[in-house]
Structures are given as structure tokens and as C-alpha cells.
Write an enzyme that holds these catalytic residues in place. Structure first.
Site, PDB file in Angstrom:
ATOM      1  N   LYS A  39       0.988  -1.075  -0.061  1.00  0.00           N
ATOM      2  CA  LYS A  39      -0.052  -0.061  -0.051  1.00  0.00           C
ATOM      3  C   LYS A  39       0.841   1.154  -0.150  1.00  0.00           C
ATOM      4  O   LYS A  39       2.091   1.016   0.454  1.00  0.00           O
ATOM      5  CB  LYS A  39      -1.009  -0.004   1.282  1.00  0.00           C
ATOM      6  N   TYR A  50     -12.696  -3.323  -2.688  1.00  0.00           N
ATOM      7  CA  TYR A  50     -13.216  -3.127  -1.517  1.00  0.00           C
ATOM      8  C   TYR A  50     -14.787  -3.065  -1.318  1.00  0.00           C
ATOM      9  O   TYR A  50     -15.375  -2.352  -0.845  1.00  0.00           O
ATOM     10  CB  TYR A  50     -12.690  -2.002  -0.844  1.00  0.00           C
ATOM     11  N   THR A  58      -5.687  -6.302  11.032  1.00  0.00           N
ATOM     12  CA  THR A  58      -5.939  -5.211  10.467  1.00  0.00           C
ATOM     13  C   THR A  58      -5.347  -4.231  11.016  1.00  0.00           C
ATOM     14  O   THR A  58      -4.765  -3.164  10.237  1.00  0.00           O
ATOM     15  CB  THR A  58      -7.353  -4.969  10.192  1.00  0.00           C
ATOM     16  N   ASN A  90      -2.071   0.522   6.740  1.00  0.00           N
ATOM     17  CA  ASN A  90      -1.559  -0.542   7.313  1.00  0.00           C
ATOM     18  C   ASN A  90      -0.603  -1.465   6.467  1.00  0.00           C
ATOM     19  O   ASN A  90      -0.606  -2.701   6.584  1.00  0.00           O
ATOM     20  CB  ASN A  90      -2.612  -1.514   8.163  1.00  0.00           C
ATOM     21  N   HIS A 114      -1.951  -5.182   1.803  1.00  0.00           N
ATOM     22  CA  HIS A 114      -3.152  -6.033   1.437  1.00  0.00           C
ATOM     23  C   HIS A 114      -2.813  -7.320   1.206  1.00  0.00           C
ATOM     24  O   HIS A 114      -1.978  -7.835   0.679  1.00  0.00           O
ATOM     25  CB  HIS A 114      -4.134  -5.537   0.447  1.00  0.00           C
ATOM     26  N   GLU A 170      -8.660 -11.852  -7.065  1.00  0.00           N
ATOM     27  CA  GLU A 170      -7.927 -10.585  -6.894  1.00  0.00           C
ATOM     28  C   GLU A 170      -6.971 -10.837  -7.979  1.00  0.00           C
ATOM     29  O   GLU A 170      -6.337  -9.575  -8.198  1.00  0.00           O
ATOM     30  CB  GLU A 170      -7.539 -10.460  -5.485  1.00  0.00           C
TER      31      GLU A 170
END
Ligand code: TYD
Length: 153
Positions: free
Chosen positions: A9, A49, A91, A112, A115, A126
Site C-alpha cells: 500500500k 473493497y 488489520t 497498514n 493487503h 483478486e
């Protein structure tokens, strides 16, 4: 062997942790079979999401995923989906176990770092979402015999 999807991320890219996260997967013995940098559009984030689009925090989540390009990775290994989720941690970084990527590298529940697909079924979806078939390199590693016993693979 299983394949799973990982996204480094913006919190990983901007904090300079891409190498650290990739190192952990390599060190574990997972194979990187796809990797590229991309920016995430509103459309792909709404799809990725979809279970969260109605949540009040979704606009903030979308913005956090667009703070910089991301690196998407496809990694492969025996039970890779579960292994990568365990390595990722809970998470919220401040609640995640020490020793996990999130537990070691962040405090936030949104910034965070990574993913990781949460099931084999979602991993397949995905990987298709982020990679064209020709962007996955399903090569053989000469070290497989050292990573797994003959009766494991
Ligand atoms: P989720 O799929 O619940 O968790 P995970 O990434 O551990 O599989 O949520 C996806 C992302 O949404 C999460 O990594 C960060 C963000 N998020 C928030 O920003 N606030 C929240 O309250 C939650 C639950 C998630």
C-alpha cells in the site's frame, strides 16, 4: 501450489518499506511470480473493497490507497493464502502481533502497509483483477527441493 495477491500500500511505498516486505516473503520461501507498480482508480478500489464501500470510512480508505502508486504482487507457495495472511497480521497495526508485517511496521488500521487475500477463492478473483495472464510468471525454482519435502508437493 496456491497463489495469493499482495498489495504494498502507499503506506509501504511512502515509508520506504517495499524492500522490507518483499524480503520477508522471499525469506519465508514464497515465490514472487508477478509484480508491478500501478495507481489504483476509484473503480478498481470500489470493486476491490466492495465489502466496505458502504462504510463511513470508505472515502478515507480510498484516499489512503491513492496517496502514491502501489506495488501489486502475486506470490506462490504451499498454503500461500494462509501463510501470507499470518505474516500480514491483524488489520489494526497497533493490535497486530509483533513479528507480523503490520505488527512490526505500523500503528494504523488504515495505513497498514499491506493487503493480502483472505481466502483461496478471493485470491483467484483478486489476481485476475490486478494481473493479465501474461503478467504472471509461473516458473520453477531449483530450490523447491529445499523448501518442501518430496511428500509435501
Ligand atoms: P478488511 O478487509 O476488513 O481488513 P484486512 O485488510 O485486514 O483484510 O479491511 C480492508 C482495509 O480497509 C483495511 O486493511 C484498512 C481499511 N479499514 C479501515 O480503514 N477502517 C476500518 O475500520 C476497517 C475495518 C478497515
Amino acid at each position: 501450489m496456491e497463489k495469493t495477491l499482495v498489495i504494498l500500500k502507499p503506506s509501504a511505498i511512502l515509508r520506504g518499506f517495499a524492500g522490507e516486505v518483499i524480503r520477508r516473503f522471499e525469506q519465508k520461501g514464497l515465490m514472487i511470480i508477478g509484480m508491478k507498480m500501478m495507481t489504483l482508480s476509484d473503480e478498481i478500489l470500489a470493486e476491490h473493497y466492495s465489502h466496505l464501500v458502504d462504510k463511513p470510512f470508505f472515502p478515507l480508505l480510498r484516499r489512503s490507497m491513492q496517496l502514491s502508486p502501489v506495488v501489486v504482487m502475486c506470490v506462490k507457495g504451499l498454503e500461500a493464502v494462509e501463510v501470507v495472511r499470518k505474516m500480514t497480521g491483524a488489520t489494526k497495526g497497533r493490535k497486530a502481533d509483533i513479528g507480523t508485517i503490520r505488527g512490526d511496521l505500523c500503528m494504523s488500521g488504515q495505513h497498514n502497509i499491506v493487503h493480502a487475500s483472505d481466502s483461496v477463492e478471493n485470491a483467484e478473483i483478486e489476481i485476475r483483477r490486478f494481473f493479465k495472464p501474461e503478467e504472471i510468471f509461473d516458473y520453477k525454482s531449483p530450490l523447491t527441493f529445499m523448501l518442501y519435502a518430496d511428500d509435501e508437493i
